[in-house]
Design a protein around this motif. Structure first.
Motif, PDB file in Angstrom:
ATOM      1  N   ALA A   1       0.813  -1.218   0.000  1.00 53.10           N
ATOM      2  CA  ALA A   1       0.000   0.000   0.000  1.00 53.10           C
ATOM      3  C   ALA A   1       0.841   1.259   0.000  1.00 53.10           C
ATOM      4  CB  ALA A   1      -0.932   0.003   1.211  1.00 53.10           C
ATOM      5  N   MET A   2       2.161   1.137   0.104  1.00 50.74           N
ATOM      6  CA  MET A   2       3.016   2.322   0.093  1.00 50.74           C
ATOM      7  C   MET A   2       3.007   3.030  -1.244  1.00 50.74           C
ATOM      8  SD  MET A   2       6.180   0.861   2.402  1.00 50.74           S
ATOM      9  CE  MET A   2       7.199   2.339   2.233  1.00 50.74           C
ATOM     10  N   ARG A   3       2.551   2.333  -2.294  1.00 42.88           N
ATOM     11  CA  ARG A   3       2.471   2.959  -3.614  1.00 42.88           C
ATOM     12  C   ARG A   3       1.122   3.641  -3.849  1.00 42.88           C
ATOM     13  NH1 ARG A   3       5.793  -0.954  -7.854  1.00 42.88           N
ATOM     14  NH2 ARG A   3       7.397  -1.622  -6.373  1.00 42.88           N
ATOM     15  N   PHE A   4       0.194   3.487  -2.912  1.00 40.49           N
ATOM     16  CA  PHE A   4      -1.091   4.162  -3.039  1.00 40.49           C
ATOM     17  C   PHE A   4      -0.896   5.663  -2.843  1.00 40.49           C
ATOM     18  CE2 PHE A   4      -3.690   0.299  -1.315  1.00 40.49           C
ATOM     19  CZ  PHE A   4      -3.309  -0.436  -2.409  1.00 40.49           C
ATOM     20  N   SER A   5      -1.841   6.427  -3.323  1.00 39.03           N
ATOM     21  CA  SER A   5      -1.801   7.869  -3.104  1.00 39.03           C
ATOM     22  C   SER A   5      -1.838   8.189  -1.617  1.00 39.03           C
ATOM     23  CB  SER A   5      -2.993   8.531  -3.799  1.00 39.03           C
ATOM     24  OG  SER A   5      -3.127   9.873  -3.391  1.00 39.03           O
TER      25      SER A   5
ATOM     26  N   TYR B   1      11.528  -1.027   3.297  1.00 38.84           N
ATOM     27  CA  TYR B   1      12.643  -0.216   2.794  1.00 38.84           C
ATOM     28  C   TYR B   1      12.669  -0.204   1.273  1.00 38.84           C
ATOM     29  CZ  TYR B   1      14.522   0.105   7.509  1.00 38.84           C
ATOM     30  OH  TYR B   1      14.679   0.369   8.843  1.00 38.84           O
ATOM     31  N   GLY B   2      12.384  -1.365   0.669  1.00 38.81           N
ATOM     32  CA  GLY B   2      12.352  -1.434  -0.784  1.00 38.81           C
ATOM     33  C   GLY B   2      11.272  -0.545  -1.369  1.00 38.81           C
ATOM     34  N   GLU B   3      10.086  -0.583  -0.760  1.00 35.43           N
ATOM     35  CA  GLU B   3       8.991   0.259  -1.232  1.00 35.43           C
ATOM     36  C   GLU B   3       9.263   1.737  -0.976  1.00 35.43           C
ATOM     37  OE1 GLU B   3       6.452  -0.473  -3.074  1.00 35.43           O
ATOM     38  OE2 GLU B   3       6.990  -2.589  -3.154  1.00 35.43           O
ATOM     39  N   LEU B   4       9.971   2.024   0.118  1.00 35.92           N
ATOM     40  CA  LEU B   4      10.316   3.414   0.402  1.00 35.92           C
ATOM     41  C   LEU B   4      11.256   3.960  -0.670  1.00 35.92           C
ATOM     42  CD1 LEU B   4       9.941   5.737   2.414  1.00 35.92           C
ATOM     43  CD2 LEU B   4      11.983   4.934   3.602  1.00 35.92           C
ATOM     44  N   LEU B   5      12.172   3.141  -1.133  1.00 33.77           N
ATOM     45  CA  LEU B   5      13.059   3.558  -2.223  1.00 33.77           C
ATOM     46  C   LEU B   5      12.262   3.810  -3.504  1.00 33.77           C
ATOM     47  CD1 LEU B   5      16.047   1.151  -1.570  1.00 33.77           C
ATOM     48  CD2 LEU B   5      16.205   3.646  -1.621  1.00 33.77           C
ATOM     49  N   TYR B   6      11.294   2.953  -3.757  1.00 32.49           N
ATOM     50  CA  TYR B   6      10.439   3.167  -4.931  1.00 32.49           C
ATOM     51  C   TYR B   6       9.722   4.507  -4.814  1.00 32.49           C
ATOM     52  CZ  TYR B   6       6.630   2.721  -8.271  1.00 32.49           C
ATOM     53  OH  TYR B   6       5.756   2.962  -9.292  1.00 32.49           O
ATOM     54  N   ASP B   7       9.096   4.743  -3.660  1.00 34.52           N
ATOM     55  CA  ASP B   7       8.359   5.993  -3.461  1.00 34.52           C
ATOM     56  C   ASP B   7       9.275   7.201  -3.607  1.00 34.52           C
ATOM     57  OD1 ASP B   7       5.912   4.911  -3.100  1.00 34.52           O
ATOM     58  OD2 ASP B   7       5.671   5.462  -1.007  1.00 34.52           O
ATOM     59  N   ARG B   8      10.445   7.104  -3.043  1.00 37.01           N
ATOM     60  CA  ARG B   8      11.386   8.227  -3.096  1.00 37.01           C
ATOM     61  C   ARG B   8      11.770   8.541  -4.537  1.00 37.01           C
ATOM     62  NH1 ARG B   8      15.798  10.504   0.429  1.00 37.01           N
ATOM     63  NH2 ARG B   8      15.449   8.937   2.042  1.00 37.01           N
ATOM     64  N   MET B   9      12.171   7.530  -5.281  1.00 40.28           N
ATOM     65  CA  MET B   9      12.589   7.758  -6.665  1.00 40.28           C
ATOM     66  C   MET B   9      11.409   8.203  -7.535  1.00 40.28           C
ATOM     67  SD  MET B   9      15.746   7.528  -6.515  1.00 40.28           S
ATOM     68  CE  MET B   9      15.862   8.033  -8.223  1.00 40.28           C
ATOM     69  N   PHE B  10      10.214   7.686  -7.237  1.00 43.22           N
ATOM     70  CA  PHE B  10       9.020   8.114  -7.975  1.00 43.22           C
ATOM     71  C   PHE B  10       8.799   9.608  -7.795  1.00 43.22           C
ATOM     72  CE2 PHE B  10       4.521   9.178  -8.006  1.00 43.22           C
ATOM     73  CZ  PHE B  10       4.105   8.668  -9.229  1.00 43.22           C
ATOM     74  N   HIS B  11       8.918  10.088  -6.569  1.00 45.53           N
ATOM     75  CA  HIS B  11       8.693  11.513  -6.310  1.00 45.53           C
ATOM     76  C   HIS B  11       9.827  12.374  -6.870  1.00 45.53           C
ATOM     77  CE1 HIS B  11       5.515  10.164  -3.563  1.00 45.53           C
ATOM     78  NE2 HIS B  11       5.055  11.384  -3.660  1.00 45.53           N
ATOM     79  N   TYR B  12      11.052  11.902  -6.786  1.00 41.92           N
ATOM     80  CA  TYR B  12      12.154  12.663  -7.370  1.00 41.92           C
ATOM     81  C   TYR B  12      11.937  12.838  -8.869  1.00 41.92           C
ATOM     82  CZ  TYR B  12      15.065  12.142  -3.135  1.00 41.92           C
ATOM     83  OH  TYR B  12      15.569  12.196  -1.864  1.00 41.92           O
TER      84      TYR B  12
ATOM     85  N   ASN C   1      16.803  -6.317  -6.371  1.00 41.90           N
ATOM     86  CA  ASN C   1      16.138  -7.210  -7.320  1.00 41.90           C
ATOM     87  C   ASN C   1      14.765  -6.692  -7.738  1.00 41.90           C
ATOM     88  OD1 ASN C   1      18.258  -9.168  -7.228  1.00 41.90           O
ATOM     89  ND2 ASN C   1      17.442  -9.894  -5.261  1.00 41.90           N
ATOM     90  N   ASP C   2      14.486  -5.446  -7.405  1.00 41.61           N
ATOM     91  CA  ASP C   2      13.189  -4.854  -7.725  1.00 41.61           C
ATOM     92  C   ASP C   2      13.304  -4.097  -9.045  1.00 41.61           C
ATOM     93  OD1 ASP C   2      10.886  -3.230  -7.889  1.00 41.61           O
ATOM     94  OD2 ASP C   2      10.646  -3.279  -5.715  1.00 41.61           O
ATOM     95  N   GLU C   3      12.708  -4.656 -10.081  1.00 44.63           N
ATOM     96  CA  GLU C   3      12.815  -4.067 -11.411  1.00 44.63           C
ATOM     97  C   GLU C   3      12.127  -2.711 -11.485  1.00 44.63           C
ATOM     98  OE1 GLU C   3      14.124  -3.478 -15.125  1.00 44.63           O
ATOM     99  OE2 GLU C   3      14.707  -5.145 -13.799  1.00 44.63           O
ATOM    100  N   ASP C   4      11.069  -2.532 -10.690  1.00 44.51           N
ATOM    101  CA  ASP C   4      10.368  -1.244 -10.704  1.00 44.51           C
ATOM    102  C   ASP C   4      11.272  -0.128 -10.196  1.00 44.51           C
ATOM    103  OD1 ASP C   4       8.089  -2.404 -11.676  1.00 44.51           O
ATOM    104  OD2 ASP C   4       7.108  -2.571  -9.719  1.00 44.51           O
TER     105      ASP C   4
ATOM    106  N   ARG D   1      17.020   4.293 -13.436  1.00 41.08           N
ATOM    107  CA  ARG D   1      17.560   4.471 -14.785  1.00 41.08           C
ATOM    108  C   ARG D   1      16.950   5.695 -15.452  1.00 41.08           C
ATOM    109  NH1 ARG D   1      16.978  -1.866 -16.529  1.00 41.08           N
ATOM    110  NH2 ARG D   1      18.951  -2.640 -15.633  1.00 41.08           N
ATOM    111  N   ALA D   2      15.650   5.871 -15.297  1.00 37.43           N
ATOM    112  CA  ALA D   2      14.977   7.034 -15.888  1.00 37.43           C
ATOM    113  C   ALA D   2      15.510   8.327 -15.281  1.00 37.43           C
ATOM    114  CB  ALA D   2      13.475   6.924 -15.676  1.00 37.43           C
ATOM    115  N   PHE D   3      15.725   8.325 -13.975  1.00 39.52           N
ATOM    116  CA  PHE D   3      16.264   9.501 -13.300  1.00 39.52           C
ATOM    117  C   PHE D   3      17.674   9.809 -13.809  1.00 39.52           C
ATOM    118  CE2 PHE D   3      18.588  11.664  -9.943  1.00 39.52           C
ATOM    119  CZ  PHE D   3      17.696  12.637  -9.525  1.00 39.52           C
ATOM    120  N   ASP D   4      18.508   8.776 -13.925  1.00 43.20           N
ATOM    121  CA  ASP D   4      19.887   8.977 -14.374  1.00 43.20           C
ATOM    122  C   ASP D   4      19.949   9.450 -15.822  1.00 43.20           C
ATOM    123  OD1 ASP D   4      20.755   8.237 -11.884  1.00 43.20           O
ATOM    124  OD2 ASP D   4      21.325   6.204 -12.434  1.00 43.20           O
ATOM    125  N   ARG D   5      19.037   8.931 -16.657  1.00 42.02           N
ATOM    126  CA  ARG D   5      18.997   9.399 -18.055  1.00 42.02           C
ATOM    127  C   ARG D   5      18.644  10.877 -18.103  1.00 42.02           C
ATOM    128  NH1 ARG D   5      16.385   4.395 -19.062  1.00 42.02           N
ATOM    129  NH2 ARG D   5      14.350   5.417 -19.033  1.00 42.02           N
TER     130      ARG D   5
END
Length: 331
Positions: free
Chosen positions: A146-150, A241-252, A289-292, A298-302
């Protein structure tokens, strides 16, 4: 009883629609706490009017201290078994309060989350966002999904005891304060329930916070840093922690996509540099190992590799012209 906490700052334009949508609910066991955060328009007089007409309305006035301080004041004043955080330009759907309470009581959930609608003010069109409902409840590490929910507060009902017992408060930031509260409070909940229906309209217009881009966006770095520290103090598992990294990079990446809306080239460079510095300092071992997560990085670095173009005045001008044209077509 549900305590609805509604911060108000110069909200006279939509305040009556918000208040009416709450007070006209079929469920009557509601207290509505409007925290007037130093409004300079006619908001306070409107609130006083509603307080005179309906005993369920409480108006608290304070000097302007920001939305987090206003919500925190509401938490301290609330008497209900459940807390619901609303904004003064939101509109609650008919029957939403009863539906949320029924779901919370039936499932014994500490958090009940529902769908919502974006209401586009210019076009009058609505866009419904539903929750994924492959499971009606989430417990244990499964809550991390649920960490990816709004993080929007208008579609969430919290057990007040969870908020009080864990001394949860909104962080004193101007951007992403709702994200920090949601992620920390979610970690304190034992059970989360999902209601597959929209319960309110989130109004989107030129002056709304979702449309504005300033250097305040850099506050989200501190929000995620503090959320990570909160998780470490509670000993949360790798899934969180893995989901927190996803959320962080999503917002960045989200703020990088909005970069051309920022005023000057100097400010755009400053924002890029701050997000890149934070990204370089992150430990991605919990999501290796989280492809998301990998895709977002990768998108951020590009984007950073092409930073000279994205921060340029020429790109900003093209972006704004395209956005204006898109808005004209929607009307």
């Amino acid at each position: 009883m549900i305590s609805l906490i509604v911060p108000v700052y110069n909200g006279e334009r939509f305040l009556r629609a918000c208040a009416d949508s709450i007070l006209n609910q079929s469920m009557r066991e509601i207290e509505v706490i409007f925290v007037d955060d130093g409004s300079t328009d006619g908001s306070r007089e409107i609130l006083k009017e509603y307080a005179r007409k309906d005993a369920r309305v409480r108006v608290i006035a304070q000097e302007n201290r920001g939305v987090s301080a206003a919500r925190n004041r509401g938490i301290e004043e609330a008497k209900g078994e459940y807390l619901w955080f609303f904004d003064c330009d939101d509109v609650m759907h008919e029957g939403a309060a009863q539906a949320m309470l029924d779901c919370a009581q039936k499932t014994g959930a500490d958090l009940t989350a529902a769908g919502y609608c974006f209401l586009h003010e210019e076009s009058g069109k609505t866009e419904t966002v539903h929750l994924p409902t492959e499971k009606k409840t989430l417990c244990g590490d499964a809550r991390s999904r649920a960490m990816r929910f709004s993080a929007l507060g208008g579609c969430k009902l919290w057990k007040a005891d969870v908020i009080r017992r864990n001394r949860l408060r909104y962080m004193p930031y101007r951007i992403a304060e709702d994200v920090g509260f949601y992620l920390c409070a979610l970690a304190c909940c034992e059970r989360m329930a999902m209601l597959d229906q929209p319960v309110y309209d989130y109004r989107v217009y030129d002056g709304s916070s979702v449309q504005r881009v300033t250097l305040k966006a850099l506050d989200c770095i501190s929000v995620f840093d503090e959320t990570e520290a909160f998780y470490r103090a509670r000993g949360m598992g790798n899934a969180f922690y893995g989901e927190l990294l996803y959320d962080r990079m999503f917002h960045y990446l989200l703020w990088m996509e909005r970069l051309p809306r920022l005023g000057t080239k100097k400010e755009r460079r400053q924002m890029e540099a701050a997000f890149e510095q934070s990204r370089r300092a992150l430990d991605f071992s919990a999501a290796q190992n989280d492809e998301d997560v990998t895709t977002l990085v990768r998108a951020f670095d590009r984007r950073m590799a092409r930073r000279a173009w994205y921060e340029s005045n020429a790109y900003a001008a093209l972006y704004r012209a395209a956005r204006a044209a898109k808005h004209r077509l929607k009307r």
